[in-house]
Write a protein that holds these residues in place. Sequence first.
Motif, PDB file in Angstrom:
ATOM      1  N   ARG A  82       0.855  -1.187   0.000  1.00  0.00           N
ATOM      2  CA  ARG A  82       0.000   0.000   0.000  1.00  0.00           C
ATOM      3  C   ARG A  82       0.894   1.242   0.000  1.00  0.00           C
ATOM      4  O   ARG A  82       1.957   1.246   0.611  1.00  0.00           O
ATOM      5  CB  ARG A  82      -0.925   0.018   1.227  1.00  0.00           C
ATOM      6  CG  ARG A  82      -1.984  -1.083   1.210  1.00  0.00           C
ATOM      7  CD  ARG A  82      -2.979  -0.870   0.087  1.00  0.00           C
ATOM      8  NE  ARG A  82      -4.027  -1.880   0.082  1.00  0.00           N
ATOM      9  CZ  ARG A  82      -3.971  -3.005  -0.626  1.00  0.00           C
ATOM     10  NH1 ARG A  82      -2.878  -3.265  -1.354  1.00  0.00           N
ATOM     11  NH2 ARG A  82      -4.956  -3.854  -0.613  1.00  0.00           N
ATOM     12  N   LEU A 116      -0.345   5.830   2.815  1.00  0.00           N
ATOM     13  CA  LEU A 116      -1.312   5.679   3.903  1.00  0.00           C
ATOM     14  C   LEU A 116      -0.966   6.657   5.026  1.00  0.00           C
ATOM     15  O   LEU A 116       0.196   6.990   5.255  1.00  0.00           O
ATOM     16  CB  LEU A 116      -1.296   4.252   4.450  1.00  0.00           C
ATOM     17  CG  LEU A 116      -1.947   3.160   3.586  1.00  0.00           C
ATOM     18  CD1 LEU A 116      -1.872   1.829   4.318  1.00  0.00           C
ATOM     19  CD2 LEU A 116      -3.391   3.504   3.245  1.00  0.00           C
ATOM     20  N   ASN A 176      -6.973   1.442   8.916  1.00  0.00           N
ATOM     21  CA  ASN A 176      -6.836   2.046   7.586  1.00  0.00           C
ATOM     22  C   ASN A 176      -6.074   1.119   6.637  1.00  0.00           C
ATOM     23  O   ASN A 176      -6.293   1.155   5.423  1.00  0.00           O
ATOM     24  CB  ASN A 176      -6.192   3.435   7.644  1.00  0.00           C
ATOM     25  CG  ASN A 176      -4.778   3.410   8.201  1.00  0.00           C
ATOM     26  OD1 ASN A 176      -4.415   2.540   8.996  1.00  0.00           O
ATOM     27  ND2 ASN A 176      -3.975   4.375   7.791  1.00  0.00           N
ATOM     28  N   PHE A 177      -5.194   0.271   7.181  1.00  0.00           N
ATOM     29  CA  PHE A 177      -4.577  -0.762   6.332  1.00  0.00           C
ATOM     30  C   PHE A 177      -5.546  -1.923   6.127  1.00  0.00           C
ATOM     31  O   PHE A 177      -5.731  -2.397   4.998  1.00  0.00           O
ATOM     32  CB  PHE A 177      -3.285  -1.282   6.949  1.00  0.00           C
ATOM     33  CG  PHE A 177      -2.627  -2.363   6.122  1.00  0.00           C
ATOM     34  CD1 PHE A 177      -1.757  -2.025   5.110  1.00  0.00           C
ATOM     35  CD2 PHE A 177      -2.903  -3.705   6.350  1.00  0.00           C
ATOM     36  CE1 PHE A 177      -1.158  -3.012   4.330  1.00  0.00           C
ATOM     37  CE2 PHE A 177      -2.322  -4.700   5.572  1.00  0.00           C
ATOM     38  CZ  PHE A 177      -1.454  -4.353   4.557  1.00  0.00           C
ATOM     39  N   ASN A 181      -8.768  -2.077   6.205  1.00  0.00           N
ATOM     40  CA  ASN A 181      -9.916  -1.745   5.352  1.00  0.00           C
ATOM     41  C   ASN A 181      -9.538  -1.562   3.889  1.00  0.00           C
ATOM     42  O   ASN A 181     -10.414  -1.515   3.020  1.00  0.00           O
ATOM     43  CB  ASN A 181     -10.604  -0.476   5.856  1.00  0.00           C
ATOM     44  CG  ASN A 181     -11.396  -0.719   7.130  1.00  0.00           C
ATOM     45  OD1 ASN A 181     -11.825  -1.839   7.404  1.00  0.00           O
ATOM     46  ND2 ASN A 181     -11.589   0.322   7.928  1.00  0.00           N
ATOM     47  N   SER A 182      -8.240  -1.453   3.605  1.00  0.00           N
ATOM     48  CA  SER A 182      -7.812  -1.360   2.208  1.00  0.00           C
ATOM     49  C   SER A 182      -7.791  -2.723   1.523  1.00  0.00           C
ATOM     50  O   SER A 182      -7.635  -2.813   0.302  1.00  0.00           O
ATOM     51  CB  SER A 182      -6.416  -0.728   2.131  1.00  0.00           C
ATOM     52  OG  SER A 182      -5.419  -1.638   2.590  1.00  0.00           O
ATOM     53  N   SER A 215      -9.388  -6.491   0.355  1.00  0.00           N
ATOM     54  CA  SER A 215     -10.698  -6.968  -0.100  1.00  0.00           C
ATOM     55  C   SER A 215     -11.357  -7.833   0.965  1.00  0.00           C
ATOM     56  O   SER A 215     -12.578  -7.918   1.044  1.00  0.00           O
ATOM     57  CB  SER A 215     -10.553  -7.760  -1.404  1.00  0.00           C
ATOM     58  OG  SER A 215      -9.736  -8.913  -1.217  1.00  0.00           O
ATOM     59  N   ASP A 220      -5.838  -9.526  -0.721  1.00  0.00           N
ATOM     60  CA  ASP A 220      -5.738  -8.260  -1.423  1.00  0.00           C
ATOM     61  C   ASP A 220      -6.844  -8.154  -2.501  1.00  0.00           C
ATOM     62  O   ASP A 220      -7.234  -9.142  -3.085  1.00  0.00           O
ATOM     63  CB  ASP A 220      -4.363  -8.125  -2.071  1.00  0.00           C
ATOM     64  CG  ASP A 220      -4.050  -6.680  -2.449  1.00  0.00           C
ATOM     65  OD1 ASP A 220      -4.862  -5.804  -2.093  1.00  0.00           O
ATOM     66  OD2 ASP A 220      -3.017  -6.452  -3.068  1.00  0.00           O
TER      67      ASP A 220
END
Length: 234
Positions: free
Chosen positions: A194, A197, A215-216, A218-219, A221, A234
Amino acid sequence: MNRLFWLVIAAIAVLILVLIINDESGTTLGLANDDFADAAYMSIFGVVVAAGLLGSGIPLNHVMRNIAIWAVIILGLVTGYQYQYELKNIANRVTAGLIPGTAISSNNADGSEIVSISQSANGHFEVNALVNDQRVNFMVDTGASTIVLTQADAQRVGIDTSNLKYTVPVSTANGRTMAATVPLQEIKIGNIVRYDLRALVSQEGQLSGSLLGMNFMNSLSAYSVQRDQLILTD
């Protein structure tokens, strides 16, 4: 040896003649012509190899021993190829057990990246990540809204902590404190990467370890816990 050569030539000539004669019928001695030709070829080849070995003067027991060794090697290679994915999974689990925090990467059936993280002895999921190409150990914390770095880890990844403004209120195990907002150029866990961020940097002594926040997570799938494994997709 000359006699064997001419016998082989004669056998090949007879084989070709028989196949030509039986071309229209499509079979020879009850076998399809292609199958008969393959069987005849392998038989001739076997005779030539056997004659070469016997004529070499090497004792028969040595020949048989070498054949057995190669048979075992070939069988091992074929078995390893057939069970490569199962063996890889076993190797990954052993690696994760020997090196806590190891992120094990693999691919899903649809080609998506999967990273599995083994549960640590303390009951938490901890993972070794690369932040700005520097190794950082995180504890996965779904109660944290963002990634949080300790002072030491922030300095390790190239953040100048002397000029940070601690204006964001956060709750820690030591109570409420203030943290500073910073951008992370890159964070990599296994094969999942990522960029750009947002993260927080805690004040000195307020956090015992860095946290991998939502925040990681929720990124991704998807993420799930399967027995003692945290699975990131991912």
